[in-house]
Write an enzyme that holds these catalytic residues in place. Structure first.
Site, PDB file in Angstrom:
ATOM      1  N   SER A  92       2.671  -5.579 -18.020  1.00  0.00           N
ATOM      2  CA  SER A  92       2.651  -4.103 -17.263  1.00  0.00           C
ATOM      3  C   SER A  92       3.575  -3.244 -17.699  1.00  0.00           C
ATOM      4  O   SER A  92       4.563  -3.293 -18.582  1.00  0.00           O
ATOM      5  CB  SER A  92       3.428  -4.691 -15.885  1.00  0.00           C
ATOM      6  N   ASP A 136       0.795   3.285  -8.837  1.00  0.00           N
ATOM      7  CA  ASP A 136       1.826   2.287  -9.757  1.00  0.00           C
ATOM      8  C   ASP A 136       1.906   3.097 -11.166  1.00  0.00           C
ATOM      9  O   ASP A 136       1.980   2.470 -12.213  1.00  0.00           O
ATOM     10  CB  ASP A 136       1.126   1.113 -10.072  1.00  0.00           C
ATOM     11  N   HIS A 171       6.175  -0.019 -10.556  1.00  0.00           N
ATOM     12  CA  HIS A 171       6.765  -1.422 -10.242  1.00  0.00           C
ATOM     13  C   HIS A 171       7.926  -1.764 -11.258  1.00  0.00           C
ATOM     14  O   HIS A 171       8.686  -2.486 -11.236  1.00  0.00           O
ATOM     15  CB  HIS A 171       5.810  -2.515 -10.005  1.00  0.00           C
TER      16      HIS A 171
END
Length: 159
Positions: free
Chosen positions: A117, A42, A13
């Protein structure tokens, strides 16, 4: 940095947000290309044109225990090199409020924020346990364990 010859691991992402660049600790900014991506896990493998990059040592993510101290590194809200610490809650495939998956998650109790992230989740010795991926409430974060990252890289890059 996974490999000194320019292999970088981050979240799918994060890598899906347009022109990619990697900012190194020494201030260099390098363009990056996606080599492989997996939305379910992911994860994304990136390549930069560089050699001799410093890498992170890997921990045994299958050996984590609840209560183990960890630190999540990232760039929340553009703050470079931010760190937050807490403990492992557990590891597994099914967690409340999360759809079951085929791979494990590391679940941590710490204050991750948007921007963590793709950053490393490290143990008390600075070894990589996982890749930060999402937050689920103010004090619960998820990371992809190193053993899941290794499996992704083997499948995507080695075949």
């Amino acid at each position: 940095i996974w490999h000194p010859q320019g292999l970088i691991v981050t979240n799918a992402h994060v890598a899906g947000r347009g022109p990619l660049k990697v900012v190194l600790a020494d201030g260099r900014i390098l363009p990056a290309q996606i080599m492989a991506s997996d939305r379910e896990r992911d994860l994304a493998a990136l390549r930069v044109a560089a050699d001799g990059l410093p890498t992170i040592r890997l921990a045994d993510s299958r050996a984590v225990r609840p209560g183990q101290w960890v630190t999540a590194l990232g760039h929340p809200w553009g703050v470079t090199g931010a760190a937050t610490s807490g403990v492992i809650i557990g590891m597994g495939k099914a967690w409340p409020e999360m759809p079951p998956t085929r791979h494990d998650w590391l679940v941590v109790s710490l204050h991750m924020r948007p921007g963590h992230s793709g950053g490393p989740l490290v143990d008390s010795r600075g070894r990589l346990l996982g890749v930060n991926t999402l937050i689920n409430g103010p004090d619960v974060g998820f990371a992809i364990p190193v053993h899941v990252v290794v499996a992704f890289l083997r499948e995507a890059l080695v075949g």
